[in-house]
Design an enzyme around this catalytic site. Structure first.
Site, PDB file in Angstrom:
ATOM      1  N   LYS A 191       0.930  -1.325   0.048  1.00 14.01           N
ATOM      2  CA  LYS A 191      -0.044   0.034   0.074  1.00 14.01           C
ATOM      3  C   LYS A 191       0.848   1.338  -0.013  1.00 14.01           C
ATOM      4  O   LYS A 191       1.845   1.309   0.913  1.00 14.01           O
ATOM      5  CB  LYS A 191      -0.642  -0.150   1.333  1.00 14.01           C
ATOM      6  N   THR A 224      -7.248  10.009   7.926  1.00 11.05           N
ATOM      7  CA  THR A 224      -7.085   8.583   7.382  1.00 11.05           C
ATOM      8  C   THR A 224      -6.621   7.460   8.118  1.00 11.05           C
ATOM      9  O   THR A 224      -5.989   6.718   7.866  1.00 11.05           O
ATOM     10  CB  THR A 224      -5.753   8.925   6.439  1.00 11.05           C
ATOM     11  N   GLY A 226      -6.644   4.532  10.379  1.00  9.25           N
ATOM     12  CA  GLY A 226      -7.738   3.263  10.108  1.00  9.25           C
ATOM     13  C   GLY A 226      -7.748   2.915   8.732  1.00  9.25           C
ATOM     14  O   GLY A 226      -8.377   1.923   8.408  1.00  9.25           O
ATOM     15  N   THR A 227      -7.126   3.835   7.595  1.00  9.34           N
ATOM     16  CA  THR A 227      -7.471   2.999   6.269  1.00  9.34           C
ATOM     17  C   THR A 227      -7.014   1.750   5.975  1.00  9.34           C
ATOM     18  O   THR A 227      -7.595   0.887   5.257  1.00  9.34           O
ATOM     19  CB  THR A 227      -6.829   4.232   5.239  1.00  9.34           C
ATOM     20  N   GLY A 228      -5.717   1.341   6.542  1.00 14.32           N
ATOM     21  CA  GLY A 228      -5.057   0.170   6.121  1.00 14.32           C
ATOM     22  C   GLY A 228      -5.906  -1.126   6.595  1.00 14.32           C
ATOM     23  O   GLY A 228      -6.026  -1.982   6.156  1.00 14.32           O
ATOM     24  N   CYS A 229      -6.409  -0.949   8.158  1.00 14.34           N
ATOM     25  CA  CYS A 229      -7.118  -2.062   8.809  1.00 14.34           C
ATOM     26  C   CYS A 229      -8.701  -2.098   7.985  1.00 14.34           C
ATOM     27  O   CYS A 229      -9.057  -3.164   7.754  1.00 14.34           O
ATOM     28  CB  CYS A 229      -7.602  -1.347  10.108  1.00 14.34           C
TER      29      CYS A 229
HETATM   30  N1  LIG Z   1      -5.231  10.348   1.319  1.00 16.54           N
HETATM   31  C1  LIG Z   1      -5.790   9.186   0.656  1.00 16.54           C
HETATM   32  N2  LIG Z   1      -6.696   9.242  -0.338  1.00 16.54           N
HETATM   33  C2  LIG Z   1      -7.208   7.902  -1.062  1.00 16.54           C
HETATM   34  N3  LIG Z   1      -6.555   6.993  -0.741  1.00 16.54           N
HETATM   35  C3  LIG Z   1      -5.711   6.810   0.518  1.00 16.54           C
HETATM   36  C4  LIG Z   1      -5.220   8.138   1.089  1.00 16.54           C
HETATM   37  N4  LIG Z   1      -4.211   7.767   2.007  1.00 16.54           N
HETATM   38  C5  LIG Z   1      -4.433   6.009   2.018  1.00 16.54           C
HETATM   39  N5  LIG Z   1      -5.086   5.755   1.057  1.00 16.54           N
HETATM   40  C6  LIG Z   1      -5.188   4.433   0.611  1.00 16.54           C
HETATM   41  O1  LIG Z   1      -5.690   3.647   1.680  1.00 16.54           O
HETATM   42  C7  LIG Z   1      -4.922   2.317   1.951  1.00 16.54           C
HETATM   43  C8  LIG Z   1      -4.392   2.209   3.019  1.00 16.54           C
HETATM   44  O2  LIG Z   1      -2.992   2.821   2.763  1.00 16.54           O
HETATM   45  P1  LIG Z   1      -2.037   3.202   3.783  1.00 16.54           P
HETATM   46  O3  LIG Z   1      -2.457   4.264   4.512  1.00 16.54           O
HETATM   47  O4  LIG Z   1      -0.699   2.996   3.026  1.00 16.54           O
HETATM   48  O5  LIG Z   1      -2.047   1.864   4.826  1.00 16.54           O
HETATM   49  P2  LIG Z   1      -1.962   2.054   6.422  1.00 16.54           P
HETATM   50  O6  LIG Z   1      -3.080   2.812   7.227  1.00 16.54           O
HETATM   51  O7  LIG Z   1      -1.791   0.549   6.797  1.00 16.54           O
HETATM   52  O8  LIG Z   1      -0.526   2.802   6.676  1.00 16.54           O
HETATM   53  C9  LIG Z   1      -4.334   2.138   0.440  1.00 16.54           C
HETATM   54  O9  LIG Z   1      -5.309   1.535  -0.519  1.00 16.54           O
HETATM   55  C10 LIG Z   1      -3.933   3.547   0.064  1.00 16.54           C
HETATM   56  O10 LIG Z   1      -3.882   3.676  -1.108  1.00 16.54           O
HETATM   57  C1  LIG Z   2      -5.458  -1.357  17.608  1.00 15.14           C
HETATM   58  C2  LIG Z   2      -4.889  -0.858  16.221  1.00 15.14           C
HETATM   59  N1  LIG Z   2      -4.627  -1.679  14.993  1.00 15.14           N
HETATM   60  C3  LIG Z   2      -4.099  -1.072  13.899  1.00 15.14           C
HETATM   61  C4  LIG Z   2      -3.762   0.417  14.050  1.00 15.14           C
HETATM   62  C5  LIG Z   2      -3.137   0.733  12.830  1.00 15.14           C
HETATM   63  O1  LIG Z   2      -3.940   1.873  12.271  1.00 15.14           O
HETATM   64  P1  LIG Z   2      -3.256   3.156  11.730  1.00 15.14           P
HETATM   65  O2  LIG Z   2      -2.197   2.707  10.643  1.00 15.14           O
HETATM   66  O3  LIG Z   2      -4.156   3.656  10.709  1.00 15.14           O
HETATM   67  O4  LIG Z   2      -2.776   4.004  12.671  1.00 15.14           O
HETATM   68  C6  LIG Z   2      -3.967   1.180  15.101  1.00 15.14           C
HETATM   69  N2  LIG Z   2      -3.523   2.339  15.273  1.00 15.14           N
HETATM   70  N3  LIG Z   2      -4.374   0.599  16.088  1.00 15.14           N
HETATM   71 MG   LIG Z   3      -2.672   4.679   6.829  1.00 17.09          MG
END
Ligand SMILES: Nc1ncnc2c1ncn2[C@@H]1O[C@H](COP(=O)(O)OP(=O)(O)O)[C@@H](O)[C@H]1O
Ligand SMILES: Cc1ncc(COP(=O)(O)O)c(N)n1
Ligand SMILES: [Mg+2]
Length: 515
Positions: A191, A224, A226-229
């Site tokens: 990602k 943003t 929690g987007t990954g979860c």
């Molecule tokens: N500002 C944004 N606009 C659109 N999509 C986003 C944005 N930030 C993250 N994403 C998407 O959200 C998902 C989670 O990505 P990311 O943020 O890299 O993961 P994590 O939350 O695990 O750090 C991916 O599909 C990424 O492309």
């Molecule tokens: C309990 C728990 N699980 C996963 C994440 C990661 O999420 P993020 O990368 O968006 O902070 C988090 N912050 N807390």
């Molecule tokens: Mg993220």
């Protein structure tokens, strides 16, 4: 992972099996990420979600103030309770704070196999707080990655799993995806949310053979967290419904983009990273903001319109025609079954809705508002002499897509006033599918596009030989072409759709291709 997951032997088992995702993750007291995000993402995607909690975090929009790890024997107890009884389809992992917990999970999955395992190798929160120490890397590598159907690391996690390899570009993400695949998972999604690309959010998907570069617009928002979860849960939810992997990922990415867009202005907490609204209801300042899935004008790119006569002529069912068009790259489908009996039409429409939704492709019904409602299609397409847009909007509500056929700037203006989402302009060229239809030509199309505040799809006599001329009129709100005969009055719908897709991609963006 393999196995049937559900034994389905219980006597009181009803015939309606609900897709079921089990998430094993940490609780986020601020409810932006972790278990709470997983529950909301699954609810938004219409899937049941059970929860095995590995840690309780004291967390808000500022950061993580404390972590309390659940003893591994009690994680094992939770896993057993759910997996032994509740017919889980897919397991999705989030925060796994110790290698002992990883091993407990590995054991449980051996005892109770499920259809798919989605591993989000959570290590550090967006706020920079450590959620699983460096020792977890060997736990992931040795115990979990080889069992995973897909892993979804962000850039930092991919780097940690690859002994600190630096990832600073899309090309680095590709290399990382390939190396991660060698660690055993069937599929890898790296990602790129944290990549410094101001315009696009790019993720790289590698299935062991092919790379796919998945792009969405980058939403400008602080929300943003929690987007990954949520992305991983949404992938798990779509897999639980039976989607193929690539479709599940596309739907999940689109869901995140849409949810971020809807929630971009909401304010919860004072810290740098706010939660977003999975159910798209919090920001209700405009009609469009109530939508479950916002209409995306780029869906008009390759618009397939079915025709009963043509399907009959070539001896194929409407569902086979729709499946082939989607496989070939159709981005939206309209069922135009002018003379069908309502009962037959409704059955076909229900089947097509299911097919389209499995692939994240919107389905519209021509003219018949009643059929659109009954099969829960994404919307309707209406002509100037059909039900007026305003009436249709009242009946269908704010969430459905409405398209209107327009030949003139005045009609296009009226469609916008009345609350339509797009207009279809044509016939651009003469066609057999509409008798006595006035042809507007490329000049007429251009005039309507320039006047229209809504996105436009061109229709009428368009096919492989002239689609590129149509797109080259060069007005930005012309988003694609709608075709009937060029796809369906042919022996092989799949081949024709693929060809047209290639022509449109070339016309849109020469020398560039992505999924
Ligand atoms: N500002 C944004 N606009 C659109 N999509 C986003 C944005 N930030 C993250 N994403 C998407 O959200 C998902 C989670 O990505 P990311 O943020 O890299 O993961 P994590 O939350 O695990 O750090 C991916 O599909 C990424 O492309
Ligand atoms: C309990 C728990 N699980 C996963 C994440 C990661 O999420 P993020 O990368 O968006 O902070 C988090 N912050 N807390
Ligand atoms: Mg993220």
């Amino acid at each position: 992972m393999q196995g049937n997951g559900a034994s389905a032997t219980s006597k009181n088992q009803s015939s309606m099996k609900i897709p079921h995702v089990l998430t094993i993750a940490g609780s986020d007291s601020g409810a932006g990420a972790g278990i709470q995000a997983d529950l909301k993402a699954c609810a938004a995607r219409g899937v049941y979600c059970s929860t095995v909690i590995t840690a309780v975090t004291a967390q808000n929009t500022v950061g993580v103030q404390g972590v309390n790890i659940v003893p591994e024997d009690f994680v094992a107890a939770q896993l057993k309770s759910v997996l032994s009884d509740m017919q889980v389809d897919v397991v999705k992992t989030g925060m796994l704070p110790s290698t002992d917990i990883v091993k407990v999970l590995q054991q449980s999955l051996k005892e109770f196999p499920v259809r798919a395992l989605v591993v989000d190798p959570v290590m550090v929160s967006t706020s920079g707080d450590v959620l699983a120490g460096p020792s977890i890397v060997s736990g992931f590598r040795d115990n979990l990655l080889p069992m995973a159907d897909i892993i979804t690391p962000n850039i930092k996690e991919a780097s940690a799993l690859l002994d600190g390899m630096q990832l600073a570009s899309v090309s680095d993400m590709r290399s990382a995806a390939k190396l991660l695949h060698c660690l055993g998972p069937r599929n890898v999604l790296v990602k790129g949310g944290d990549l410094p690309d101001p315009s696009d959010a790019v993720d790289i998907f590698f299935d062991g053979e092919n790379f796919h570069e998945l792009r969405s617009s980058r939403i400008k928002t602080r929300n943003t967290h929690g987007t990954g979860c949520s992305l991983a849960s949404c992938i798990a939810a779509e897999l639980a419904k039976g989607s193929p992997m690539l479709s599940a990922i596309k739907v999940a990415k689109r869901f995140i983009e849409t949810a971020l867009d809807y929630s971009k202005d909401i304010v919860i907490g004072n810290g740098p990273q706010g939660p977003f609204d999975h159910l798209l209801k919090l920001k209700s300042t405009s009609r469009k903001s109530c939508r479950q899935e916002a209409f995306d004008p780029s869906d008009l790119f390759l618009y397939a319109v079915t025709d009963p006569g043509m399907n009959k002529k070539w001896g194929r069912s409407i569902t086979d025609a729709v499946k082939a068009a989607i496989e070939g790259g159709a981005t939206i489908v309209q069922l135009r079954e002018k003379d069908a009996d309502t009962g037959d039409f409704l059955e076909a429409a229900k089947a097509c809705t299911e097919i389209c939704h499995l692939h994240g492709v919107p389905l519209l019904i021509n003219d018949r508002v009643d059929v659109a409602l009954a099969c829960d299609a994404d919307g309707i397409h209406i002509g100037q002499s059909d039900m007026p847009v305003r009436v249709a909007r009242v009946i269908l509500g704010p969430e459905k897509i409405i398209g209107v056929s327009c030949k003139t700037p005045t009609q296009a203006h009226q469609a916008w006033i009345d609350g339509a989402d797009y207009i279809g302009c044509g016939g651009v060229y003469p066609t057999n599918t509409k008798a006595n239809n006035l042809t507007v030509g490329l000049d007429g199309l251009k005039t309507v596009c320039l006047a229209s505040k809504l996105p436009v799809v061109a229709i009428g006599g368009i096919g492989i030989s002239n689609a590129s001329d149509v797109m080259k009129i060069g007005v930005p709100n012309l988003k694609g072409v709608a075709v009937v005969s060029a796809l369906f009055d042919r022996e092989c719908v799949l081949t024709e759709t693929k060809k047209l897709h290639a022509v449109l991609t070339e016309a849109n963006c020469p020398n560039f291709s992505w999924v």
